[in-house]
Design an enzyme around this catalytic site. Structure first.
Site, PDB file in Angstrom:
ATOM      1  N   HIS A 181      45.310  40.619   9.870  1.00  0.00           N
ATOM      2  CA  HIS A 181      46.690  40.207   9.580  1.00  0.00           C
ATOM      3  C   HIS A 181      47.481  41.281   8.815  1.00  0.00           C
ATOM      4  CE1 HIS A 181      50.103  37.987   8.062  1.00  0.00           C
ATOM      5  NE2 HIS A 181      49.650  38.047   6.825  1.00  0.00           N
TER       6      HIS A 181
ATOM      7  N   HIS B  68      49.811  43.169   0.964  1.00  0.00           N
ATOM      8  CA  HIS B  68      50.714  42.082   0.549  1.00  0.00           C
ATOM      9  C   HIS B  68      50.011  40.794   0.160  1.00  0.00           C
ATOM     10  CE1 HIS B  68      50.445  40.647   4.780  1.00  0.00           C
ATOM     11  NE2 HIS B  68      50.745  39.472   4.255  1.00  0.00           N
TER      12      HIS B  68
ATOM     13  N   GLU C 275      47.461  37.296  -4.062  1.00  0.00           N
ATOM     14  CA  GLU C 275      47.390  35.861  -3.817  1.00  0.00           C
ATOM     15  C   GLU C 275      45.979  35.429  -3.408  1.00  0.00           C
ATOM     16  OE1 GLU C 275      49.684  33.835  -4.507  1.00  0.00           O
ATOM     17  OE2 GLU C 275      48.948  31.979  -3.592  1.00  0.00           O
ATOM     18  N   ASP C 276      45.343  36.235  -2.572  1.00  0.00           N
ATOM     19  CA  ASP C 276      44.100  35.767  -1.942  1.00  0.00           C
ATOM     20  C   ASP C 276      42.818  36.427  -2.455  1.00  0.00           C
ATOM     21  OD1 ASP C 276      45.704  34.160  -0.416  1.00  0.00           O
ATOM     22  OD2 ASP C 276      45.704  35.471   1.337  1.00  0.00           O
TER      23      ASP C 276
ATOM     24  N   ASP D 261      55.442  39.941   7.652  1.00  0.00           N
ATOM     25  CA  ASP D 261      54.381  38.957   7.405  1.00  0.00           C
ATOM     26  C   ASP D 261      54.653  37.692   8.220  1.00  0.00           C
ATOM     27  OD1 ASP D 261      52.217  37.616   6.066  1.00  0.00           O
ATOM     28  OD2 ASP D 261      53.687  36.731   4.676  1.00  0.00           O
TER      29      ASP D 261
ATOM     30  N   ASP E 215      75.788  35.904  29.913  1.00  0.00           N
ATOM     31  CA  ASP E 215      75.000  37.083  29.550  1.00  0.00           C
ATOM     32  C   ASP E 215      73.591  37.084  30.144  1.00  0.00           C
ATOM     33  OD1 ASP E 215      74.047  35.135  27.959  1.00  0.00           O
ATOM     34  OD2 ASP E 215      74.548  36.107  26.051  1.00  0.00           O
TER      35      ASP E 215
END
Ligand code: MN
Length: 732
Positions: free
Chosen positions: A53, A77, A81-82, A144, A264
């Site tokens: 990821h 990133h 957090e993880d 993300d 369009d």
């Protein structure tokens, strides 16, 4: 880049080496290796190793040609957090900038959006920008989200819907604001697939059906234009314009159009080398085919708020169908696709190491924006960037998760008054993120504010005017004081009026009738009782004046009563002060001069009465009326003496006479009698009144009269008074 392809670290290094130095690519690789170690043993919902990821996120950022820190931020990133990695750890391993970017992304991840309300969505977007502090945080967050949307199929349907909704409300508009159309369109199309799969697949089907037909048509157009351009020596890249499902969906749903009504669908994009060529190509297109009125848009002269530039026109194409044509330079196209990120790449180019400050970059943006005539939209766009640039706004949560926008420097009181006036007025404290904080605590982006209120609060204090930041709060506090003073004035006013009423010897209760209040309110133009008291309270009118007017009627009634009492008193006083004229009786005794003559008090004879004299032992002659019972005795007859009134002095002397008047005992009866006597200019020396159970009033008066005719006149006058039964001259 095809969106289903998985990029590897080698792909990323390969791509980045085209615009970054070796040193920078080494920096990026180090970030990758750090992230891979941190996320080792972690897996995504899809079952893949977690590191895939962040690598995809970094891949998207490389496609946008972002700077090394942003790409490193993409790899890293999720580590705070993880994983066990701390912000300090990141700063040590890399630098402050990378740590700051990752911290920003981590904080944004904590904001959960649930409301569907437009204003809330807008506030959420602003909050994102404000919290990000650096636009690059938003870019990482968008990358993300893009990868998360690409892999959304691995989540539960309810999560798919929630995330898709958030994507549509928050992230796609943010991508649009920043001009990153590639990300915006993909986010929108993917979100639609989860939110309305039926429509999504229907449009996909419809697009497929006529695909070949459309493509050959477009090829025909391109060939014809190419021929024309060759004649005038203009080089151009031409292509059919890619279709975006979500925009077709919106046109079908929001504008209620059929699929084949959407112009369009048939679109050609022409990229040229210069602005001059753009207009030249436009001229050629309009010569080949008839332009549709009202469909030409010059976004070169007037760029869109997100800096998009292009010429748009719609013509009736070779087969009679509307055909949309977009003409722009290659640079404009880069901006159209990558927005703010394109500016990064262009401005920094190969010299990323020579970094300009973020502010400088945005100053450049501002200059671009200032060229625009479409000021409204430009302002709006600046507004969304400004929150970040000048951080003049702060975004905080209610406990329910609504985002409230306040000027930066705001305190919990500003928040409270923004929520509701009553909440503001009753505020006694505030919990910020679950912890009690002082009322002048400066709010920070993302704070959750719980306002503590109390019914028993006395309301705002004067200090609040100094510490609050918003004019809304200040105004409401001022209003409170104004109203509070009014309340104070009302009670002060009422107190004063009551006091004045008592001073006038009335009871407020008997005075403050609706009738009296209405009369006074009308007289002084008060809208009501409170208005009147308030006016007294702030001394717009005196309490005495109000009390006087309120008692007007009552005083008039009482005055009459008082006047009567006064008359009576005056009569009494007058009589007391006058010398009794008894010494000179005015009676002449036959044959004897200068004899002491006394008028008897038992029958009070007056001139005109028949009288007789009676010689008393040692007290001279006592004069009685001839009919007086006291002189009918044997003793009196023996001492009888003839007397008569002195004629010439009759009118100068006054004599007491007792009268008894009986009549119906009504209010004012006594006064009537006294007034009648007064009117005859007769002095009264004594009054006595009583009434019996049968409502019969008995009035005894002693008057001073000159003679019997005078007396008769008085008696006649009294008899004329209403309700008088009898008038009797009495003996004592
Ligand atoms: Mn992530």
């Amino acid at each position: 880049m095809a969106k289903d392809d998985i990029v590897t670290i080698e792909d990323i290094i390969d791509k980045s080496s085209k615009y970054l130095t070796d040193e920078d690519t080494a920096f990026i690789r180090r970030a990758y290796e750090f992230a891979e170690r941190a996320h080792a043993e972690q897996f995504r919902k899809s079952g893949e190793p977690y590191i895939i990821h962040p690598v995809q996120v970094a891949g998207i950022l490389v496609d946008l040609e972002m700077d090394p820190e942003t790409i490193a931020g993409g790899f890293l990133h999720d580590v705070i957090e993880d994983t066990d990695i701390t912000l300090e750890g990141l700063e040590q391993a890399f630098n402050h900038e990378v740590a700051m970017l990752v911290d920003g992304v981590t904080k944004l991840g904590k904001i959960k959006y649930k409301s569907k309300e437009a204003l809330q969505a807008e506030n959420h977007r602003k909050m994102f920008v404000a919290m990000a502090k650096d636009i690059r945080v938003i870019l990482i967050k968008l990358a993300d989200r893009l990868h998360n949307m690409r892999t959304l199929k691995h989540l539960r349907p309810d999560k798919q819907r929630r995330i898709s909704n958030e994507t549509l409300e928050i992230f796609a508009p943010l991508a649009h604001r920043l001009g990153i159309s590639t990300i915006k369109w993909e986010l929108e199309d993917t979100a639609l697939r989860y939110l309305n799969p039926q429509q999504y697949y229907r449009i996909v089907q419809l697009m497929k059906q006529k695909r070949n037909q459309r493509e050959s048509y477009i090829d025909e157009v391109i060939d014809e234009v190419a021929d024309q351009l060759k004649d005038v020596n203009i080089e151009a890249e031409m292509s059919g314009r890619p279709k975006h499902l979500y925009s077709i969906y919106r046109k079908m749903v929001k504008q209620n159009k059929q699929f084949n009504e959407i112009y369009d669908l048939l679109a050609v994009r022409i990229l040229v080398g210069s602005i001059k060529d753009c207009y030249a190509v436009l001229g050629i297109i309009h010569t080949c085919w008839k332009p549709m009125p009202g469909r030409f848009k010059d976004y070169i002269a007037m760029p869109k708020p997100n800096l998009y530039q292009s010429l748009h026109t719609t013509v009736i194409g070779p087969k009679g169908d509307p055909l949309e044509v977009q003409i722009r330079t290659k640079e404009m196209h880069e901006i159209a696709e990558y927005g703010i990120a394109a500016h990064w790449a262009y401005k920094e180019g190969k010299q990323v190491n020579n970094k300009k400050s973020f502010e400088e970059k945005l100053t450049w943006f501002r200059e671009i924006l200032e060229w625009q005539n479409d000021t409204h939209d430009a302002e709006e766009f600046m507004e969304s960037l400004k929150v970040d640039l000048f951080s003049d706004m702060v975004y905080v949560f209610t406990p329910k998760g609504d985002v409230i926008e306040l000027p930066s420097g705001s305190i919990p009181l500003d928040f409270a008054f923004k929520i509701h006036t009553e909440i503001g007025n009753k505020t006694i404290g505030a919990k910020i993120n679950g912890k009690m904080e002082p009322l002048d605590y400066k709010l920070k982006n993302g704070d959750i504010i719980e306002v503590m209120t109390s019914k028993h609060s006395y309301g705002p204090s004067q200090d609040w005017l100094k510490i609050t930041q918003t004019s809304q709060a200040k105004n409401k506090i001022r209003q409170f004081f104004k109203k509070q003073r009014r309340d104070e004035n009302i009670s002060k006013g009422k107190e004063a009026v009551d006091k004045e009423i008592r001073a006038l010897l009335f009871e407020p209760k008997e005075v403050l009738t609706n009738e009296n209040l209405d009369r006074v309110n009308e007289k002084f133009n008060f809208s009501g009782e409170d208005d009147m008291y308030a006016a007294v309270g702030y001394q717009g009118i005196t309490a005495a004046l109000v009390a006087t007017r309120l008692t007007d009627k009552l005083r008039a009634t009482r005055q009459k009563e008082q006047d009567l009492v006064q008359t009576l008193e005056e009569v009494k006083t007058e009589v007391k002060n006058k010398k009794s004229p008894r010494g000179d009786s005015g009676v002449h005794v036959e044959g004897i001069d200068n004899l002491l003559v006394r008028l008897s008090k038992c029958c009070n004879p007056v001139p005109g009465d028949k009288i007789m004299g009676y010689i008393t032992k040692g007290r001279g002659v006592s004069v009685h009326r001839a009919d007086c019972p006291n002189v009918q005795t044997e003793e009196a007859k023996e001492r009888y003496l003839h007397v008569e009134w002195e004629e010439n002095q009759i009118d100068q002397k006054q004599y007491h006479v007792d009268l008894e008047i009986s009549g119906y005992d009504r209010r004012g009866f006594l006064n009537g009698v006294l007034q009648a006597v007064n009117e005859t200019k007769t002095n009264i020396t004594h009054v006595n009144g009583r009434s019996d159970r049968n409502k019969i009033a008995i009035i005894q008066i002693t008057i001073l009269i000159h003679n019997t005719s005078h007396l008769r006149k008085i008696v006649e006058r009294i008899k004329q008074i209403k309700d008088v039964y009898t008038v009797t001259r009495t003996l004592q």
